[in-house]
Design an enzyme around this catalytic site. Sequence first.
Site: not given
Length: 573
Positions: A246, A266, A336, A411, A417
């Site tokens: 990350k 984003r 990613f 989500r 994470k």
Amino acid sequence: MAQAYDKLESTTSRLQMADDLAVFFKTVPPGLIRNVVYLLQGILVPEHHGIQLGIGDKLCEQALSKVSGKTIKQIEAAYRKIGDLGQVAETALSVKTQKSLGGGSLTVEKVYDNLYKLATVSGEGSQDQKISLLAELFSQASPTEAKTIARFVTGRLRLGVAESTIMDALSVAKIGDKTHKDVLERAFNLTSDLGQVAETWFNQGLDAVSQITPQPFNPIRPALAERLPSAKDIIERLGKCSVEAKYDGFRLQVHKYGKTVRVYSRRQEDMTAMFPDIVKATLDQLNADEAILEGEAIGYNSATGQFVPFQETIQRKRKHGVAKYAEKIPLKLFVFELLYADGTDWTVRPYVERQAELARRIIAGPILAQAETKIIEKPEELENLFDKLVGEGLEGIMAKDLHAPYSAGARKFAWIKLKRSYSSKLADSLDVVIIGFYYGKGKRTEFGFGGLLSAIYDPNEDRFRSIAKIGTGFSEQQMADFSELLQKDALKQKPNNVDCLIEPDVWVKPRHVITVIADEITRSPVHTCAWSDKEGLALRFPRIKGFVRTDKSATDATTESEVLELYEMQRQR
Ligand code: AMP
């Protein structure tokens, strides 16, 4: 439309809003639905088109003065007294003394056209043109319409109606219930263009909406990660999974079509001009005519090769001095995700397939690289990898479900994470929205700033609820910057999408997000986050990290349910 706004502004219940909006949508001619939806969002075109209305109060005052027959001084005085230009416009125009310039009643087309011109004129004489365009609208407007227009152009509508409320209403207006809301949501998450989705839905129906796929230059809304407290929990949940480094930089979505590359933040802003290095690298290092990639950009020290802290990386987000900073803080883009390539929608394919395709598409080179990943089966392996990566200065890990599709705009536990914890008890920082500020005492009064009142977001109800007063840890520079920034968004009263029992010295429109760390989450009789049984949740010893997160909008803040999860994780520990 002005009446619809009025109705929406007077209710705080999301269900009621969706019902009212559905009734309104049924009256909108199909050809207008697209622009009506944009206007309800408080925009003229989707964010990624880069066209912003943003006119100042002064210009609006001048336009009002021109048509109301009142002097600028009178308008200003009324504004100071009432604190809302919308109401000033309403009152000033209910006793119009000057004759209407155009005559006839105002239409949505006219309002939209003038506002669009207003947003796009530039160069010499453009100020005067803007005033005329706005004055023309005011001159044809009823008092209620003038109120709505004044609030719209000065950015003082409430947040705009939440996108999910608009989608509920679109579904109900067309088929009587919310059965197909998920199809609308999916299309919106893939295009970031609610106007386009609404138009397709109204005019072509369900099949056409479900056939919407990713397109270059329509940014896809980002997938988000869940949290779990430990490596063990992650393996229990996902089983064998992929663990990625990350990186603590900022997320970018890169779109390529032929020789054109565009880069989006984003929150779907077009940032192409800021990253000539990423544009060039994409042309050199991507083996595809058309593609959409996602990755984390992070700065590194060109002498040592080490990653630089987030505060340094973020300096690359700038309008001026782009070339100089590109040299000073070179970026790597750790890719990613592959979301689209040469006609194929990869968002629906499993993670492993997307990764394999991504590996085939990236050509080794100086800037683009696939994010470091490893397949892991056991909690101990995950812990070792976590320690190794954190030791190298990374933020933590992202564990990814090998079989999950890309969950655009949602989500999900497809991504989990685990971060280096900043304190013993709280597993993560929070992104909170500023809803007010304090003037402060002693030395702080000279800055006109002494602390912040902050809130989390509840997407189900579209409301902001207070979670912390942040009174310490500000540098002098930050105090001065906050003071300047927040004055611009000051409101006379509590915004009606905020639930809060305490009064700051000044309320501000909920739009700026900051990252805070805290020692723990505690129960509180004053904060309204997760309120139940006369108690809410609050942050204990909150401290700010950095300054405003320009890459996040208010609705991207930590949600109420995430706070509840963090609270639960803390209890388990
Ligand atoms: P957070 O902002 O803490 O919720 O973490 C999610 C963010 O981590 C994403 O929006 C990305 O910007 C960033 N990130 C860094 N590395 C990765 C990775 N390997 N996969 C996904 N997201 C990543």
